[in-house]
Design a protein around this motif. Structure first.
Motif: not given
Length: 388
Positions: A280-298
């Motif tokens: 789940i941690e590897r495939n379902m959360v766009e961790w690298l996008a967190i600096p660019h947006r706060a939503e639609q990460l999962i």
């Protein structure tokens, strides 16, 4: 890094964010691969070097030989020595014997599955069957279809079935091992202290940090939620890096199924739910996008598909799903420390060491207190309620 001067050619590899970087490790050359393959009678005579892997922690390539395509992987001995590679190869052989589609390591003329040469260690595999659909995908990027996610979940359950009965002990203290020895304990502070003391590079990095207070703030509250489930987590050797890019696929379509499992470099004795949480941690959360947006990460649709695929073979009880939600905010933690060991002790990158500790070890746990993090955990809890 003293061995780097032996080979000057570098390749572009995946960095710690979206940007490609120059690899820490020199690229394998045709002459080097030919020298290595002379020790592997099954490999056959090399013909041409076809591809360099962009993965950052080692150097790997595909070499066409007279017997087919061969994968050669080279590690620095401080990252993987022969004993460490043999730990992985024995687990792969166990899975292969139980019909999991993996490629077993080839043997030298002396019967060894790993080869040492100065500062390097090598391992050699036949190229596994399947399409490398996610060859250029970085970790923490999602599946591209629900069918892929469902098939990956089903294959992970197959691996967990095949791993039953493999009773090797947990691996020794090494960089880049995704273990479960700290937060699997009733009181994690003492095993965390032991983990740090066994790894001088981590101890050195944390010498000036108030790490006890940081752990108490960011991680221990999640551990308190996990504690009621710890006795139910049965030890099992697991993959620990279950990402779409570590699977090969039946074809290039959105309906493709997983047909081969790759890369057991992070495997260790954890438990099935730890492996599933890692997926789940590897495939379902766009961790690298967190600096660019706060939503639609999962990606909850992909999460449901993967869990449905897993449960089609190994059904998950309501209590297991609640345990999965409790474990998820901590599942990254020990590998983040293992990365800190690697970045501070081996490659000596201050920037990446800070990423491993501040962004991964502390930051990923803290993210689960954000609205998006809570939305993910609430979704798992709702699945548990539905399964009750």
């Amino acid at each position: 890094m003293e061995a780097a001067s032996h080979h000057l050619t570098r390749v572009i590899s995946h960095g710690m964010d979206y940007d490609a970087v120059i690899s820490d490790w020199p690229a394998l050359t045709s002459a080097e691969v030919a020298r290595v393959l002379r020790h592997y009678p099954e490999a056959g005579k090399p013909q041409r070097l076809e591809w360099h892997s962009p993965r950052p922690f080692s150097a790997a390539c595909v070499m066409q030989t007279e017997t087919g395509e061969i994968v050669v992987k080279r590690h620095h001995v401080r990252v993987r020595d022969i004993a460490a590679l043999q730990e992985e190869h024995r687990f792969i052989a166990h899975l292969h014997a139980r019909a999991l589609p993996v490629s077993t390591a080839l043997s030298t003329e002396d019967g060894a599955t790993a080869l040492a040469d100065e500062h390097w260690t090598y391992e050699v595999f036949r190229l596994a069957p399947g399409v490398d659909l996610y060859r250029d995908a970085m970790s923490w990027t999602p599946f591209t279809s629900r069918a892929h996610a469902h098939s990956a979940g089903h294959m992970l359950a197959r691996l967990h079935q095949a791993a039953q009965g493999y009773e090797a002990p947990a691996r020794a203290a090494r960089p880049l091992i995704s273990s479960f020895t700290i937060f699997s304990q009733e009181d994690p502070v003492r095993p965390l202290q032991a983990y740090i003391e066994q790894r001088p590079a981590i101890a050195d990095y944390l010498a000036e940090r108030g790490w006890r207070g940081e752990v108490a703030q960011h991680l221990l509250p999640f551990h308190a939620q996990l504690k009621p489930y710890l006795d139910e987590m049965v030890p099992l050797w697991t993959h620990n890096d279950w990402h779409a890019s570590n699977l090969l696929w039946s074809d290039a379509s959105p309906q493709a199924g997983a047909v081969s499992v790759l890369d057991f470099g992070l495997s260790d004795r954890t438990c099935a739910l730890h492996d599933l949480a890692t997926a789940i941690e590897r495939n379902m959360v766009e961790w690298l996008a967190i600096p660019h947006r706060a939503e639609q990460l999962i990606h909850l649709d992909l999460l449901d598909a993967m869990l449905d695929g897993y449960a089609s073979l190994l059904p998950l009880t309501a209590r297991q799903l609640r345990a999965l939600a409790a474990l998820l905010p901590l599942v990254h933690a020990e590998f983040a420390l293992a990365e800190l060991d690697y970045f501070h002790g081996v490659t000596q990158s201050q920037q990446n060491a800070a990423l491993a500790y501040d962004t991964y070890f502390l930051g990923h746990a803290a993210w689960f207190n954000t609205p998006e993090g809570q939305r993910l955990l609430d979704h798992l809890r709702r699945r548990a309620d539905a399964a009750a």
